[in-house]
Design a protein around this motif. Sequence first.
Motif, mmCIF file in Angstrom:
data_model
loop_
_atom_site.group_PDB
_atom_site.id
_atom_site.type_symbol
_atom_site.label_atom_id
_atom_site.label_comp_id
_atom_site.label_asym_id
_atom_site.label_seq_id
_atom_site.Cartn_x
_atom_site.Cartn_y
_atom_site.Cartn_z
ATOM 1 N N ARG A 55 50.166 42.758 73.275
ATOM 2 C CA ARG A 55 49.811 43.253 74.607
ATOM 3 C C ARG A 55 48.474 44.001 74.588
ATOM 4 N NH1 ARG A 55 52.670 44.865 79.269
ATOM 5 N NH2 ARG A 55 51.138 45.566 80.797
ATOM 6 N N GLY A 56 48.312 44.862 73.632
ATOM 7 C CA GLY A 56 47.093 45.664 73.599
ATOM 8 C C GLY A 56 47.023 46.585 74.811
ATOM 9 N N THR A 57 45.843 46.681 75.414
ATOM 10 C CA THR A 57 45.645 47.524 76.603
ATOM 11 C C THR A 57 45.469 46.688 77.866
ATOM 12 O OG1 THR A 57 43.260 47.597 76.169
ATOM 13 C CG2 THR A 57 44.617 49.375 75.245
ATOM 14 N N TYR A 58 45.774 45.395 77.786
ATOM 15 C CA TYR A 58 45.552 44.508 78.930
ATOM 16 C C TYR A 58 46.585 44.763 80.023
ATOM 17 C CZ TYR A 58 42.295 41.889 76.022
ATOM 18 O OH TYR A 58 41.231 41.531 75.232
ATOM 19 N N ASP A 59 46.124 44.671 81.264
ATOM 20 C CA ASP A 59 47.018 44.765 82.404
ATOM 21 C C ASP A 59 47.797 43.461 82.535
ATOM 22 O OD1 ASP A 59 48.094 46.051 84.635
ATOM 23 O OD2 ASP A 59 46.789 44.923 85.966
ATOM 24 N N LEU A 60 48.996 43.529 83.102
ATOM 25 C CA LEU A 60 49.854 42.343 83.186
ATOM 26 C C LEU A 60 49.232 41.262 84.071
ATOM 27 C CD1 LEU A 60 52.463 41.279 82.055
ATOM 28 C CD2 LEU A 60 53.694 42.276 83.961
ATOM 29 N N LYS A 61 48.486 41.659 85.086
ATOM 30 C CA LYS A 61 47.823 40.664 85.948
ATOM 31 C C LYS A 61 46.765 39.884 85.173
ATOM 32 C CE LYS A 61 48.585 42.975 90.369
ATOM 33 N NZ LYS A 61 47.948 43.531 91.588
ATOM 34 N N LYS A 62 46.069 40.565 84.246
ATOM 35 C CA LYS A 62 45.084 39.879 83.398
ATOM 36 C C LYS A 62 45.781 38.884 82.468
ATOM 37 C CE LYS A 62 41.341 42.132 84.723
ATOM 38 N NZ LYS A 62 40.178 41.438 85.347
ATOM 39 N N ILE A 63 46.966 39.264 81.986
ATOM 40 C CA ILE A 63 47.718 38.362 81.109
ATOM 41 C C ILE A 63 48.177 37.131 81.888
ATOM 42 C CG2 ILE A 63 49.822 38.184 79.720
ATOM 43 C CD1 ILE A 63 49.478 41.111 79.008
ATOM 44 N N VAL A 64 48.566 37.316 83.155
ATOM 45 C CA VAL A 64 48.961 36.182 83.990
ATOM 46 C C VAL A 64 47.788 35.220 84.175
ATOM 47 C CG1 VAL A 64 49.682 35.510 86.311
ATOM 48 C CG2 VAL A 64 50.804 37.428 85.173
#
Length: 348
Positions: A152-161
């Motif tokens: 996950r790191g520090t990424y926001d969930l929307k960025k992962i989507v």
Amino acid sequence: MGANDKRKRSESEGGDEQPMEKKREILPSMIKNKEKRSAIHAKLKQQKKLEKRKKAKARDAAEKRALELGEELPAKKIPKTIENTREFDETVCKPDDEELFAGNDADEFSSILKRERTPKILITTCRFHSSRGPDLIKELLSVIPNAHYYKRGTYDLKKIVEFANKKDFTSIIVVHTNRREPDAFVIIGLPTGPTAHFKLSNLVLRKDIKNHGNPTSHEPELVLNNFTTRLGHRIGRSIQSLFPQEPNFPGRRVVTFHNQRDFIFFRHHRYIFEAKETKQTESKGKKTKDAKGESEPQGKVIARLQECGPRFTLKLLSLQHGTFDTKGGEYEWVHKPEMDTSRRRFFL
């Protein structure tokens, strides 16, 4: 004075009958003396046992009489349970529901379930570290074919989507942790949703299961039980879209999602069929013998299961339209405490 005497006599005569009725209705819990209480409790228990045995003998005699006369056997009584006495629900799916089948052809999972797309799953975690989270993810990777883990790191969930859509993933599973323990799942369907949020409980990892087996790389068979309502049907299709629709039967792997009282129990097994020899016996209890005087063995096929793990329980908290959006997202269904008005009310 004479009238008063008569009234007192009538009250005394009527009062003698009332205590007798009260004595018959006295429960063991109302008796303070421990010895008397235990004696009356044992007596009541013995009476119930005799009544139960008497009813069983009468039922067996009625069945025997019906068999001798060639009549139909008396109907067996079905015990009342919370499941078969559940409250009426209009959303329960019916086999001839054309609207439901039409919706299946146009929903978000139809392309995967029609085998037009191959499931590709991205598994990640929340931002906080967990002690058993990595072990759970490692076992999920062995359960779900074509699943990939990304930190996950520090990424926001929307960025992962957005990243998952570019890489042609079909679903995202987020393992949420609280106090260093996995406590929730978020399953996001791609590219257009929906997003299901589950509470995770009763987690048992593979290493903690006695006599556990190790899964192979074969694609598993999927079993979904008791998803009967419209909401349950939608959740079942969401879970079904995580697995390939062409199981490899020689691998003898089966993954089960069993819904009971809105709790979804997950189990992962391997199975094997074995032929077991049993000796044939007559109804009178005498063994039948062949010409040589030996008993004739009969083959009986039995199935044995070996659990591979992990083992956990899910409970649906919310179902949201589209991908994950806490601020502007529209919810299809959200569980609220005021909805739990009865033990016999279920939503899946």
